[in-house]
Each structure stands twice: as C-alpha cells, then as structure tokens.
Design a protein around this motif. Structure first.
Motif, PDB file in Angstrom:
ATOM      1  N   LEU A  56      25.666 -53.755 126.870  1.00 38.16           N
ATOM      2  CA  LEU A  56      24.495 -54.325 127.527  1.00 38.16           C
ATOM      3  C   LEU A  56      24.349 -53.854 128.970  1.00 38.16           C
ATOM      4  CD1 LEU A  56      24.745 -57.938 126.098  1.00 38.16           C
ATOM      5  CD2 LEU A  56      22.936 -56.270 125.615  1.00 38.16           C
ATOM      6  N   GLN A  57      25.456 -53.564 129.625  1.00 44.83           N
ATOM      7  CA  GLN A  57      25.405 -53.166 131.036  1.00 44.83           C
ATOM      8  C   GLN A  57      25.337 -51.655 131.226  1.00 44.83           C
ATOM      9  OE1 GLN A  57      28.875 -55.071 132.671  1.00 44.83           O
ATOM     10  NE2 GLN A  57      27.823 -57.025 132.919  1.00 44.83           N
ATOM     11  N   GLY A  58      25.645 -50.902 130.182  1.00 43.75           N
ATOM     12  CA  GLY A  58      25.709 -49.445 130.316  1.00 43.75           C
ATOM     13  C   GLY A  58      24.389 -48.763 130.016  1.00 43.75           C
ATOM     14  N   ASN A  59      24.398 -47.462 130.215  1.00 42.00           N
ATOM     15  CA  ASN A  59      23.229 -46.635 129.933  1.00 42.00           C
ATOM     16  C   ASN A  59      23.555 -45.495 128.981  1.00 42.00           C
ATOM     17  OD1 ASN A  59      21.212 -47.934 131.382  1.00 42.00           O
ATOM     18  ND2 ASN A  59      21.893 -47.008 133.298  1.00 42.00           N
ATOM     19  N   GLU A  60      24.619 -45.642 128.215  1.00 45.40           N
ATOM     20  CA  GLU A  60      25.037 -44.581 127.312  1.00 45.40           C
ATOM     21  C   GLU A  60      24.025 -44.399 126.180  1.00 45.40           C
ATOM     22  OE1 GLU A  60      27.175 -47.053 128.223  1.00 45.40           O
ATOM     23  OE2 GLU A  60      28.342 -45.886 129.644  1.00 45.40           O
ATOM     24  N   GLU A  61      23.921 -43.172 125.699  1.00 44.69           N
ATOM     25  CA  GLU A  61      23.041 -42.890 124.560  1.00 44.69           C
ATOM     26  C   GLU A  61      23.733 -43.210 123.245  1.00 44.69           C
ATOM     27  OE1 GLU A  61      21.599 -38.899 124.795  1.00 44.69           O
ATOM     28  OE2 GLU A  61      20.658 -39.229 126.739  1.00 44.69           O
ATOM     29  N   ILE A  62      25.063 -43.168 123.243  1.00 43.54           N
ATOM     30  CA  ILE A  62      25.844 -43.522 122.062  1.00 43.54           C
ATOM     31  C   ILE A  62      26.724 -44.704 122.431  1.00 43.54           C
ATOM     32  CG2 ILE A  62      27.582 -42.774 120.405  1.00 43.54           C
ATOM     33  CD1 ILE A  62      26.570 -39.918 120.793  1.00 43.54           C
ATOM     34  N   VAL A  63      26.566 -45.790 121.683  1.00 41.77           N
ATOM     35  CA  VAL A  63      27.316 -47.017 121.949  1.00 41.77           C
ATOM     36  C   VAL A  63      28.234 -47.271 120.761  1.00 41.77           C
ATOM     37  CG1 VAL A  63      27.161 -49.501 122.320  1.00 41.77           C
ATOM     38  CG2 VAL A  63      25.472 -47.974 123.378  1.00 41.77           C
ATOM     39  N   ASP A  64      29.537 -47.271 121.017  1.00 43.47           N
ATOM     40  CA  ASP A  64      30.537 -47.516 119.979  1.00 43.47           C
ATOM     41  C   ASP A  64      30.968 -48.973 120.068  1.00 43.47           C
ATOM     42  OD1 ASP A  64      32.642 -47.595 118.204  1.00 43.47           O
ATOM     43  OD2 ASP A  64      33.678 -45.861 119.040  1.00 43.47           O
ATOM     44  N   ILE A  65      30.626 -49.745 119.052  1.00 39.89           N
ATOM     45  CA  ILE A  65      30.968 -51.169 119.065  1.00 39.89           C
ATOM     46  C   ILE A  65      32.258 -51.446 118.278  1.00 39.89           C
ATOM     47  CG2 ILE A  65      28.628 -51.995 119.504  1.00 39.89           C
ATOM     48  CD1 ILE A  65      29.966 -52.247 116.073  1.00 39.89           C
ATOM     49  N   HIS A  66      32.953 -50.404 117.895  1.00 43.71           N
ATOM     50  CA  HIS A  66      34.225 -50.502 117.172  1.00 43.71           C
ATOM     51  C   HIS A  66      34.030 -51.308 115.890  1.00 43.71           C
ATOM     52  CE1 HIS A  66      35.958 -48.637 120.691  1.00 43.71           C
ATOM     53  NE2 HIS A  66      35.455 -49.602 121.437  1.00 43.71           N
ATOM     54  N   HIS A  67      34.632 -52.505 115.813  1.00 42.65           N
ATOM     55  CA  HIS A  67      34.561 -53.321 114.600  1.00 42.65           C
ATOM     56  C   HIS A  67      33.814 -54.636 114.830  1.00 42.65           C
ATOM     57  CE1 HIS A  67      38.226 -54.322 116.813  1.00 42.65           C
ATOM     58  NE2 HIS A  67      37.949 -55.551 116.466  1.00 42.65           N
ATOM     59  N   ALA A  68      33.007 -54.698 115.869  1.00 49.79           N
ATOM     60  CA  ALA A  68      32.320 -55.937 116.256  1.00 49.79           C
ATOM     61  C   ALA A  68      31.002 -56.101 115.506  1.00 49.79           C
ATOM     62  CB  ALA A  68      32.091 -55.948 117.765  1.00 49.79           C
ATOM     63  N   GLY A  69      31.038 -56.823 114.397  1.00 50.66           N
ATOM     64  CA  GLY A  69      29.856 -57.013 113.560  1.00 50.66           C
ATOM     65  C   GLY A  69      28.737 -57.767 114.255  1.00 50.66           C
ATOM     66  N   THR A  70      29.080 -58.819 114.994  1.00 52.98           N
ATOM     67  CA  THR A  70      28.052 -59.569 115.713  1.00 52.98           C
ATOM     68  C   THR A  70      27.378 -58.682 116.744  1.00 52.98           C
ATOM     69  OG1 THR A  70      29.269 -61.641 115.416  1.00 52.98           O
ATOM     70  CG2 THR A  70      27.622 -61.600 117.154  1.00 52.98           C
ATOM     71  N   ALA A  71      28.163 -57.903 117.458  1.00 54.87           N
ATOM     72  CA  ALA A  71      27.597 -56.990 118.459  1.00 54.87           C
ATOM     73  C   ALA A  71      26.671 -55.982 117.795  1.00 54.87           C
ATOM     74  CB  ALA A  71      28.719 -56.278 119.221  1.00 54.87           C
ATOM     75  N   MET A  72      27.035 -55.488 116.624  1.00 52.11           N
ATOM     76  CA  MET A  72      26.189 -54.520 115.922  1.00 52.11           C
ATOM     77  C   MET A  72      24.824 -55.131 115.621  1.00 52.11           C
ATOM     78  SD  MET A  72      25.511 -51.595 114.586  1.00 52.11           S
ATOM     79  CE  MET A  72      26.892 -50.561 114.124  1.00 52.11           C
ATOM     80  N   ARG A  73      24.802 -56.334 115.081  1.00 45.90           N
ATOM     81  CA  ARG A  73      23.530 -56.967 114.726  1.00 45.90           C
ATOM     82  C   ARG A  73      22.718 -57.313 115.976  1.00 45.90           C
ATOM     83  NH1 ARG A  73      27.261 -59.058 111.356  1.00 45.90           N
ATOM     84  NH2 ARG A  73      27.437 -61.008 112.493  1.00 45.90           N
ATOM     85  N   PHE A  74      23.339 -57.928 116.951  1.00 40.00           N
ATOM     86  CA  PHE A  74      22.625 -58.324 118.166  1.00 40.00           C
ATOM     87  C   PHE A  74      22.107 -57.110 118.930  1.00 40.00           C
ATOM     88  CE2 PHE A  74      24.900 -62.659 118.916  1.00 40.00           C
ATOM     89  CZ  PHE A  74      24.314 -63.159 117.772  1.00 40.00           C
ATOM     90  N   LEU A  75      22.943 -56.087 119.054  1.00 40.30           N
ATOM     91  CA  LEU A  75      22.539 -54.902 119.818  1.00 40.30           C
ATOM     92  C   LEU A  75      21.473 -54.092 119.095  1.00 40.30           C
ATOM     93  CD1 LEU A  75      26.016 -53.812 121.214  1.00 40.30           C
ATOM     94  CD2 LEU A  75      24.111 -54.824 122.510  1.00 40.30           C
ATOM     95  N   THR A  76      21.495 -54.100 117.776  1.00 44.70           N
ATOM     96  CA  THR A  76      20.435 -53.422 117.021  1.00 44.70           C
ATOM     97  C   THR A  76      19.084 -54.026 117.388  1.00 44.70           C
ATOM     98  OG1 THR A  76      21.921 -52.904 115.187  1.00 44.70           O
ATOM     99  CG2 THR A  76      19.566 -52.901 114.709  1.00 44.70           C
ATOM    100  N   ALA A  77      19.009 -55.342 117.396  1.00 44.75           N
ATOM    101  CA  ALA A  77      17.760 -56.019 117.762  1.00 44.75           C
ATOM    102  C   ALA A  77      17.439 -55.826 119.245  1.00 44.75           C
ATOM    103  CB  ALA A  77      17.863 -57.500 117.432  1.00 44.75           C
ATOM    104  N   TYR A  78      18.428 -55.938 120.092  1.00 44.48           N
ATOM    105  CA  TYR A  78      18.215 -55.810 121.544  1.00 44.48           C
ATOM    106  C   TYR A  78      17.671 -54.429 121.908  1.00 44.48           C
ATOM    107  CZ  TYR A  78      19.216 -55.486 126.521  1.00 44.48           C
ATOM    108  OH  TYR A  78      19.101 -55.288 127.877  1.00 44.48           O
ATOM    109  N   PHE A  79      18.304 -53.391 121.396  1.00 44.66           N
ATOM    110  CA  PHE A  79      17.858 -52.042 121.738  1.00 44.66           C
ATOM    111  C   PHE A  79      16.514 -51.708 121.088  1.00 44.66           C
ATOM    112  CE2 PHE A  79      22.512 -51.172 122.601  1.00 44.66           C
ATOM    113  CZ  PHE A  79      22.342 -51.132 123.979  1.00 44.66           C
TER     114      PHE A  79
END
Length: 110
Positions: A56-79
């Motif tokens: 959320l704080q970065g500006n990377e073009e590729i974001v590796d969320i490792h194994h964080a399923g909640t982050a994957m779903r939330f960040l998909t919607a956020y981005f």
C-alpha cells in the motif's frame, strides 16, 4: 445489481479499539490507504500485515504478497480503483493457484 459508490466528505472523529489481529490490521491498513487521516495503533506485525503495508505504501509495478490471501484479495480491489496505475500482483506458487476469477470479474463489471 446496481451499486453507487461515493466518497464521504464527513469529518468523523472517533477511536475504535481493536485486538491487533492480522485480519483487523489488514482491513485497517486498507482504510488508512483510502483515508490518510486515519491513525492506527495496536496493529499486527504478522508477515501478512507487513506485506500489505509495504504494498500500500510502495510504488512498485510488481507486488509480491507471498502467501497472504487476504492481501491478495484486498489489493486486487484496491489497485483496480487506482486509476492510471498498473500493478502486477503475484505471490508464492500456492498463492498463484488460488482462484480469484470471481473477484476479478466482479471488479471488471464495476
């Protein structure tokens, strides 16, 4: 179903006590990204929450969320709502096998 999403311009001032769980923290991090005046305390220092915060704080073009399923779903919607920014979300090999097609299709419809 028709939905109307609007930004609120109210100036709420409140404190909410949270347990510091990973689940609550990830939701609060997302709210803070959307509403920068939110102040957080008692947040989780779990790997999932650290990945979420970094994304959320970065500006990377590729974001590796490792194994964080909640982050994957939330960040998909956020981005998806961040106009003009393209991000590739990736994760562990197991994360890449998890289904998010329904979420992506719903976001495309919105």
């Amino acid at each position: 179903m028709n939905l109307l999403l609007q930004t609120s311009h109210s100036n709420l001032k409140a404190q909410i006590a949270v347990t510091g769980s990973k689940s609550e923290t990830n939701r609060l991090l997302l709210l803070k990204a959307l509403f920068p005046n939110v102040t957080l305390a008692n947040t989780s220092n779990s790997d999932d929450s650290e990945v979420m915060q970094k994304a959320l704080q970065g500006n990377e073009e590729i974001v590796d969320i490792h194994h964080a399923g909640t982050a994957m779903r939330f960040l998909t919607a956020y981005f998806a709502v961040n106009e003009g920014r393209e991000v590739v979300l990736t994760g562990s090999s197991r994360m890449q096998e998890r289904p998010i097609k329904v979420l992506v299709e719903a976001l495309e419809q919105l």
